[in-house]
Design an enzyme around this catalytic site. Sequence first.
Site, mmCIF file in Angstrom:
data_model
loop_
_atom_site.group_PDB
_atom_site.id
_atom_site.type_symbol
_atom_site.label_atom_id
_atom_site.label_comp_id
_atom_site.label_asym_id
_atom_site.label_seq_id
_atom_site.Cartn_x
_atom_site.Cartn_y
_atom_site.Cartn_z
ATOM 1 N N ASP A 1 -7.611 -7.433 1.133
ATOM 2 C CA ASP A 1 -6.672 -7.549 2.262
ATOM 3 C C ASP A 1 -7.308 -7.243 3.506
ATOM 4 O O ASP A 1 -8.291 -6.201 3.312
ATOM 5 C CB ASP A 1 -5.530 -6.750 1.920
ATOM 6 C CG ASP A 1 -5.555 -5.164 2.585
ATOM 7 O OD1 ASP A 1 -6.396 -4.552 1.643
ATOM 8 O OD2 ASP A 1 -5.302 -5.058 3.600
ATOM 9 N N ASP B 1 0.770 -1.142 -0.055
ATOM 10 C CA ASP B 1 -0.040 -0.041 -0.197
ATOM 11 C C ASP B 1 0.998 1.085 0.028
ATOM 12 O O ASP B 1 2.186 1.246 0.511
ATOM 13 C CB ASP B 1 -0.917 -0.024 1.284
ATOM 14 C CG ASP B 1 -2.268 0.988 1.046
ATOM 15 O OD1 ASP B 1 -3.070 0.926 1.752
ATOM 16 O OD2 ASP B 1 -2.071 1.652 -0.245
#
Length: 372
Positions: free
Chosen positions: A266, A92
């Site tokens: 996720d 990320d």
Amino acid sequence: MTEFGYQLLATDKAARRGRFATAHGPIETPCFMPVGTAATVKAMTMDMVRSTGAQIVLGNTYHLMLRPGAERVGRLGGLHEFMRWPGPILTDSGGFQVMSLAERRKITERGVTFSSHIDGARHDLTPERSIEIQHLLDATITMQLDECLKLPAPRREMERAMELSLRWAARSKEAFTAREGYGLFGIVQGGIDPELRRRSAEGLQEIGFEGYAVGGLAVGEPQAEMFATLDATCPFLPGDRPRYLMGVGKPSDLVGAVLRGIDMFDCVMPTRSGRTGQAFTRRGTVNLRNARHADDPRPLDETSDCPAARDYSRAYLHHLVKSGEILASILLTWNNLWYYQQLMREMGVAIEEGRAEAFAAAFAEEQALGDI
Ligand SMILES: Nc1nc2cc3nc(NCCc4ccc(C(=O)O)cc4)[nH]c3cc2c(=O)[nH]1
């Protein structure tokens, strides 16, 4: 821009079964990515993560830039080398974690500045620096820097953050080094407003990415609102690229989102819950802290192939949890990650066999049974 060669293997209404190749191995979808924030999936060895069937794990730019530092991980050969995980890694970009973890944050057109939650040091994160950090980490899939708003928010705020994220998407792509088997994903923003979501999806598609994430969700909105936003977003995403719903979620979130066209997920839930004594099972969650398990000789799920679910009594797991033993976190995390991977595998087969909705109904019924 290099392609991952995403293949749509089967569809069942909006649900998709796919596969794509990366420089670090293939990814079967629908898939769940265990969260490995600080270059570790907490309480797991990477061999145990592999044993659950996980193909790809997530890392975080925010945490790794603060500690041990992106340049250091780069000098040590990148994340795959550092954490001994040969498979794909998605990182990320840091924006979400800055807004949820850092102090004294400031967002401008240029990027975000913030103070580290570890030592208070000031840091600067621009779309270009985030791409550079993810390159140093050798991320297989890189995420653009974006602004994710907490919900509820006024529409003009949703619009401002969505348009800023679109400009940052273009700068991220400009800064990204295209390589075979590596990819950059754009992130759709726009809050819960269908028109903003469509504008964001179309704007990202004009720039062009190897995959598209749906961001700005799992920020406190009810499940119905998340699903409605997916209904308003997925149809505007290209069908020949993976779609990733960020930060999601509990098992019923995953099932409902797969039915609406999401391929990748996720969430910290299975790992975080494992460390608090919660076990995910096909009959719902089991709180192993509860005294009702103290004399129960049964395993969590004798039908599971996961040793943590099949070989240990609930009485033993309850004892470990109550004693605060490290093994409690290890076994419950293992069970939970295995359960999430099993759910994705079963959804994939259901889509191939054209019975995705029937699977979802049976899943909901079994979850509602609650633990025996
Ligand atoms: N770049 C980017 N990253 C994101 C990460 C996210 N993560 C979430 N939600 C996580 C929700 C969450 C938080 C904690 C727990 C637990 O403790 O169990 C579970 C779920 N929403 C998210 C949205 C974005 C986004 O727009 N952009």
